[in-house]
Enzyme design. Structure first.
Site, PDB file in Angstrom:
ATOM      1  N   LYS A  62      -7.062   3.362   0.110  1.00 16.93           N
ATOM      2  CA  LYS A  62      -6.985   2.696  -1.371  1.00 16.93           C
ATOM      3  C   LYS A  62      -6.310   3.214  -2.208  1.00 16.93           C
ATOM      4  CE  LYS A  62     -12.085   4.150  -0.707  1.00 16.93           C
ATOM      5  NZ  LYS A  62     -13.057   2.877  -0.676  1.00 16.93           N
TER       6      LYS A  62
ATOM      7  N   HIS B 231     -20.114   9.281  -2.318  1.00 20.71           N
ATOM      8  CA  HIS B 231     -20.580   7.623  -1.124  1.00 20.71           C
ATOM      9  C   HIS B 231     -21.311   8.484   0.396  1.00 20.71           C
ATOM     10  CE1 HIS B 231     -18.846   5.585   1.176  1.00 20.71           C
ATOM     11  NE2 HIS B 231     -18.375   4.887   0.253  1.00 20.71           N
TER      12      HIS B 231
ATOM     13  N   ASP C 155     -14.250  14.741  -2.198  1.00 18.74           N
ATOM     14  CA  ASP C 155     -14.026  13.837  -1.473  1.00 18.74           C
ATOM     15  C   ASP C 155     -13.326  13.199  -2.842  1.00 18.74           C
ATOM     16  OD1 ASP C 155     -14.041  10.682  -1.471  1.00 18.74           O
ATOM     17  OD2 ASP C 155     -16.095  10.449  -0.889  1.00 18.74           O
TER      18      ASP C 155
ATOM     19  N   GLN D 108     -11.449   7.993  -4.250  1.00 17.97           N
ATOM     20  CA  GLN D 108     -11.318   7.500  -5.676  1.00 17.97           C
ATOM     21  C   GLN D 108     -10.675   8.364  -6.452  1.00 17.97           C
ATOM     22  OE1 GLN D 108     -12.093   4.449  -5.881  1.00 17.97           O
ATOM     23  NE2 GLN D 108     -13.000   4.079  -4.297  1.00 17.97           N
TER      24      GLN D 108
ATOM     25  N   CYS E   3     -22.201   1.466  -0.953  1.00 17.39           N
ATOM     26  CA  CYS E   3     -22.416   2.526   0.482  1.00 17.39           C
ATOM     27  C   CYS E   3     -23.188   3.884  -0.517  1.00 17.39           C
ATOM     28  CB  CYS E   3     -21.440   2.874   0.931  1.00 17.39           C
ATOM     29  SG  CYS E   3     -20.933   1.880   1.926  1.00 17.39           S
TER      30      CYS E   3
END
Ligand code: PLP
Length: 406
Positions: free
Chosen positions: A225, A122, A199, A202, A364
Site C-alpha cells: 500500500k 480490518h 495498525d 493505511q 475485510c
C-alpha cells in the site's frame, strides 16, 4: 509545489487503458501502483545483485545482505523509530499482527484477560485476537464509532479495565477514512500501563508517522500500500515489548545455535525472522520508502487533503448517494452506497466500464459493516497520483449509475 504530472509520469501503469478508457485507479486502499524507481530497483536486485542474505561470504551475498539490511534503517526513518533494530520485517500487516498475537500476547494472556478493539478494525486486526479468544478464553472488548464515523479516544480508554492487556486500533480506517487520535490513546493507555498496537496499514500511507511521538508499542505497515511490492512489510516494536516476545516461527536465521537437545535464539529483530525472507520484495519496499520520503510525507498529505476536499464537495452534490464516514479530518477514502436497489458490485462494474477502478464489498471489515447496517459499500480510495479531473470522471460515472439503477 506538488508536480502531479511529474509524479504520474513515474507510474507506467497509469498510461494504460481499461475497457477503452484511460485508467482511473481509485483502489489504492486495497493496493497501490508502483513507481518506476521500485520496478528498476527490483529488476536490478534480481538481474545483477541477487543472492540469499545473511548466509554467504561471497560478493553477491554481501551486496544482497547490505541492500536488504539497509531497508531496516529506511523503515525506522520513515516511521520515526529511534533505532533500526526495533524494526522486524514481515510480509505485511497481517503477518505483523499475527506475530504480535503469537509471540507477545499468547504466552502472556490468560482466560478473562481483555483486548480492546474498535469496531472499524480490518479483519487483520481482529482475527488474530479471535484466535486468543478461542484458544485461551481472552475477551474482546469492542468500542463503537459515532454517527460521523469518528472514534473517541476517551471511549477507547473508558473501555480499559484492570484485565486489559492490549489496545489494538487502526490509525486510519480503510473503509471510512477516519483518522484516529492514536497519540491520545497511547498517552492514556501508557498512564494505565496498557500496551497499544496500531495498525498503520493505511495511516502510514496518508499521514506522516512518528512512532516515538505517538508513544505506541507496536506499529505495523504493509509495503504494497506504500507503493512497494506485495509480500513486504514491517512492524516497529518498542524494545521492552520485543524483550517480552517469544519466537513465533522457527527455522534458519532466527537461531544462534541448534543442537540435538537445545536451541538458542539470535538477537532481536532476527529472532523473529525465520527462514529466507522476501529479499527482493523488501529491497523494493526500501525503494518505495525512499521514493515517498523524497517526495515528502507532508506534501503527499497536502495533495491528498486537496483531493479529499474537492471530492467531498463533488459528492455533496449527489443527494442520492449515501456517504459513510463524515469526519472532517478523514483521509481521501470514500465509502458509499446509492439509493435504490443497486448493489455495490453492480456500481463497481459500471464504473469499470468507464475505466474507473474502485473496490466493492465488505472491505475485510465485517464488524463495521454490521455497525453501519450495510452488507457492502463501494469505496473510492485516492493516492498520491490521483487528480481532481479523475474525481470528475468518477462523479460522471456515478451519475450514469444513478440513471441506470434508479
Ligand atoms: N489493516 C488495514 C487497515 C488494511 O487496510 C489492510 C489491507 O487492506 C490490512 C490491515 C491488511 O494488510 P495486508 O493484507 O497487506 O497484510
Amino acid at each position: 509545489m506538488f508536480d502531479i504530472d511529474a509524479v504520474r509520469a513515474q507510474f507506467p501503469i497509469l498510461s494504460r487503458q481499461v475497457n477503452g478508457k484511460p485508467l482511473i485507479y481509485l483502489d489504492n486502499g486495497a493496493s497501490a501502483q508502483k513507481p518506476q524507481a521500485v520496478l528498476d530497483t527490483m529488476m536490478r536486485a534480481y538481474s545483477e545483485e541477487y543472492s540469499n542474505v545473511h548466509r554467504g561470504l561471497h560478493t553477491l551475498s554481501t551486496i544482497s545482505t547490505e541492500n536488504y539490511e539497509a531497508v531496516r534503517g529506511k523503515v525506522a526513518r520513515f516511521l520515526g523509530a529511534p533505532a533500526e533494530d526495533q524494526i522486524v520485517f514481515t510480509t505485511g500487516t497481517t503477518e505483523a499482527i499475527n506475530l504480535v498475537s503469537y509471540a507477545w500476547a499468547a504466552p502472556r494472556l490468560e482466560a478473562g484477560d481483555e483486548i480492546v478493539l474498535s469496531v472499524m478494525e480490518h479483519h487483520a486486526n481482529i482475527v488474530p485476537w479471535h484466535f486468543l479468544r478461542e484458544r485461551l478464553g481472552v475477551k474482546l472488548v469492542w468500542v463503537e464509532t459515532d454517527v460521523m464515523g469518528a472514534l473517541d479516544p476517551q471511549a477507547v480508554l473508558d473501555a480499559v479495565t484492570d484485565r486489559t492487556k492490549l489496545i489494538a486500533v487502526t490509525h486510519l480506517s480503510n473503509v471510512l477514512g477516519t483518522v484516529v487520535d492514536v497519540k491520545a490513546i497511547c498517552d492514556g493507555a501508557g498512564a494505565r500501563g496498557v500496551p497499544v498496537l496500531i495498525d498503520g496499514s493505511q495511516g502510514a500511507v496518508h499521514l506522516p508517522v512518528d512512532v516515538a511521538d505517538i508513544g505506541c508499542d507496536f506499529y505495523a505497515v504493509t509495503g504494497h500500500k506504500l507503493y512497494g511490492p506485495s509480500g513486504s512489510g514491517a512492524i516497529f516494536i518498542r524494545p521492552e515489548r520485543m524483550a517480552e516476545m517469544r519466537p513465533f516461527m522457527g527455522g534458519g536465521d532466527m537461531i544462534r545455535e541448534v543442537h540435538r537437545d537445545s536451541v538458542t535464539w539470535n538477537d532481536p529483530p532476527m529472532k523473529f525472522e525465520a527462514g529466507t525472507p522476501a529479499i527482493v520484495a523488501i529491497i523494493g519496499f526500501g525503494a518505495a520508502l525512499d521514493w515517498m520520503m523524497d517526495l515528502g510525507m507532508e506534501r503527499i498529505a497536502e495533495h491528498e487533503e486537496r483531493l479529499r476536499d474537492y471530492a467531498r464537495d463533488r459528492f455533496a452534490g449527489l443527494n442520492w448517494l449515501h456517504m459513510q464516514g463524515q469526519t472532517p479530518e478523514k483521509a481521501a477514502i470514500f465509502s458509499f452506497t446509492l439509493e435504490g436497489a443497486a448493489h455495490a458490485h453492480d456500481i463497481s462494474t459500471v464504473l469499470d466500464k468507464k475505466g474507473v477502478a474502485v473496490r466493492a464489498g465488505h472491505h475485510c471489515a465485517q464488524p463495521l459493516m454490521e455497525h453501519l447496517g450495510v452488507t457492502a459499500t463501494c469505496r473510492a480510495s485516492f493516492g498520491v497520483y490521483n487528480t481532481e479531473a479523475e474525481v470528475d470522471v468518477l462523479i460522471d460515472a456515478l451519475e450514469l449509475c444513478h440513471d441506470l439503477f434508479s
